[in-house]
Write an enzyme that holds these catalytic residues in place. Structure first.
Site, PDB file in Angstrom:
ATOM      1  N   PHE A 143       6.599  43.888  20.375  1.00 24.05           N
ATOM      2  CA  PHE A 143       7.600  44.680  20.797  1.00 24.05           C
ATOM      3  C   PHE A 143       8.029  44.050  21.990  1.00 24.05           C
ATOM      4  CE2 PHE A 143       9.289  47.930  23.805  1.00 24.05           C
ATOM      5  CZ  PHE A 143      10.249  48.661  22.744  1.00 24.05           C
TER       6      PHE A 143
ATOM      7  N   ASP B 176       5.713  37.540  27.394  1.00 28.67           N
ATOM      8  CA  ASP B 176       6.238  38.895  27.683  1.00 28.67           C
ATOM      9  C   ASP B 176       4.861  39.534  28.294  1.00 28.67           C
ATOM     10  OD1 ASP B 176       6.760  41.547  27.648  1.00 28.67           O
ATOM     11  OD2 ASP B 176       7.938  41.621  25.820  1.00 28.67           O
TER      12      ASP B 176
ATOM     13  N   LYS C  72       8.006  46.975  33.798  1.00 25.15           N
ATOM     14  CA  LYS C  72       7.239  48.400  33.672  1.00 25.15           C
ATOM     15  C   LYS C  72       6.498  48.612  35.147  1.00 25.15           C
ATOM     16  CE  LYS C  72       6.658  49.346  29.358  1.00 25.15           C
ATOM     17  NZ  LYS C  72       6.712  48.627  28.088  1.00 25.15           N
TER      18      LYS C  72
END
Ligand code: PLP
Length: 396
Positions: A133, A220, A249
């Site tokens: 993702f 990532d 995040k």
């Protein structure tokens, strides 16, 4: 409507649980009626320092009194300080700031393409993983290895070459047959994909292949980064150094900010005018992120996350020992997955009823991403409430 599918003026992009929170402190949230919930999700790995952390609150208030936004047409000392702070903890050399994870990955993808064109590769491609993702923009959903994220948005962005996760041979084979490859984009642990932890040596193996072929290794770390897995970044559990890292995040503990970090030649690929962001790295967001980094350091929350993770995983394993429906409990630091033998999305609502916030991803994986500031007692309370919730779920 109570089921959250039709809430009038908002587009129906989320299936929301029937609760709204009014206040938060540490690992706890209170709803509008004053009921208290233990937060084992932290805004999906965003509030690593918990809710309303005093250092972050103070930083935001002080900065808001002083200056919120200028423009990247001018120098922004706080952004420079933040770049330096992130490079110090990551070993990277330069930062580009944006406002989200998807945007950080967009920057990485653009860097990979620039790297390819510099090497005279006309149609550069990036190796990406099944089950990955990377975000919801067109390029990042094209890089994502989940058909449900892509469906309906075709044509997808081209230039991605997909291989199974945790499989070095497949990457090697693509390298032998496809001379357009310029980079590998990979999560050190797959988050949305179901807390999938690759074998030790996988990342080092990728590093080796990238070195052999002149590819960029792009990690990532949007979900895994900022101390969550027990190190500042998940790749630091092994011995390697990526060329590009993306972070977002928990970087701002809730203030939107993302970053694309780079090292070596990749750090000099962007020039004035080749990429940009209006909000990226503005004084308010940079100040919040600096407070986050200072707090993580002061309180050694990388080490604390490792200890808490071991504690929670050990207790969950013990608690689920006799439950054959629970297939696996695994994790690294405070990134924890529990696989059930059946789809279990409804567990989110059941847990809510027990005052516990969790997530279910990949259909049957319960995902815990609690804040790193948990006390031992709170960590044990998460375990207790989850055991009760799963027992309830299996009864129904
Ligand atoms: C959440 C996430 C993203 C996307 O971040 P947004 O801020 O929602 O755009 C990308 N990659 C990973 C690994 C993530 O967990």
């Amino acid at each position: 409507m109570a089921d959250g599918t039709d809430i009038g003026y908002l587009m129906g992009t989320y299936s929301r649980l029937p609760v709204a929170f009014a206040r938060g402190e540490g690992a706890w949230l209170w709803d509008e009626r004053g009921t208290r919930y233990l937060d084992a999700l932290a805004g999906v790995a965003v509030c690593g320092l918990g809710h309303s952390h005093p250092a972050v609150r103070q930083a935001i208030c002080d900065q808001a009194e002083c200056l919120i936004h200028t423009s990247n047409w001018y120098q922004i000392p706080l952004q420079e300080q933040l770049g330096q702070a992130l490079c110090a903890v990551s070993g990277m050399e330069r930062a580009f700031f944006c406002n989200s994870g998807a945007e950080a990955n967009e920057a990485a993808i653009k860097l990979a393409r620039l790297h390819g064109h510099e090497r005279k590769i006309q149609n550069p491609s990036i190796i990406v993983m099944e089950g990955s993702f990377h975000g919801r923009t067109l390029a990042t959903l094209s890089a994502t290895g989940n058909r449900r994220v892509q469906a309906g948005f075709e044509p997808l962005v081209s230039g991605f070459n997909r291989v199974p996760y945790n499989d070095l041979d497949s990457v090697r084979q693509v390298g032998e047959h496809d001379n357009k490859v310029v980079a590998v984009l990979v999560e050190p642990i797959q988050g949305e994909g179901g807390i999938v932890i690759p074998d030790t040596g996988y990342l080092e193996g990728l590093r080796h292949l990238c070195d052999e072929r002149g590819w960029l290794l792009m990690l990532d770390e949007i979900q895994t980064g900022m101390c969550r897995t027990g190190k500042w970044f998940a790749w630091q559990h092994e011995h390697l150094s990526p060329d590009i890292v993306t972070v977002a995040k928990s970087l701002g503990n809730g203030v939107p900010i993302g970053a694309c970090l780079a090292r070596g030649a990749a750090a000099s690929l962007f020039h004035a005018g080749s990429h940009g962001s209006t909000f990226g790295g503005n004084p308010l967001a940079a100040r919040a992120a600096l407070a986050v980094i200072a707090t993580l350091k002061q309180q050694k929350l990388d080490q604390r996350a490792a200890i808490l993770g071991d504690r929670i995983i050990a207790r969950l394993k013990e608690g689920f020992q006799s439950r054959t429906e629970v297939r696996s409990v695994r994790g690294r630091g405070l990134m924890i997955g529990i696989d059930l033998d059946r789809p279990c999305r409804v567990l989110m609502e059941i847990a809510l009823g027990h005052g516990l916030l969790i997530n279910v991803t990949a259909e049957r994986t319960v995902r815990l991403l609690p804040p790193l500031i948990l006390t031992n007692k709170e960590a044990d309370e998460i375990v207790e409430r989850l055991l009760v919730s799963v027992a309830d779920f299996l009864k129904t």
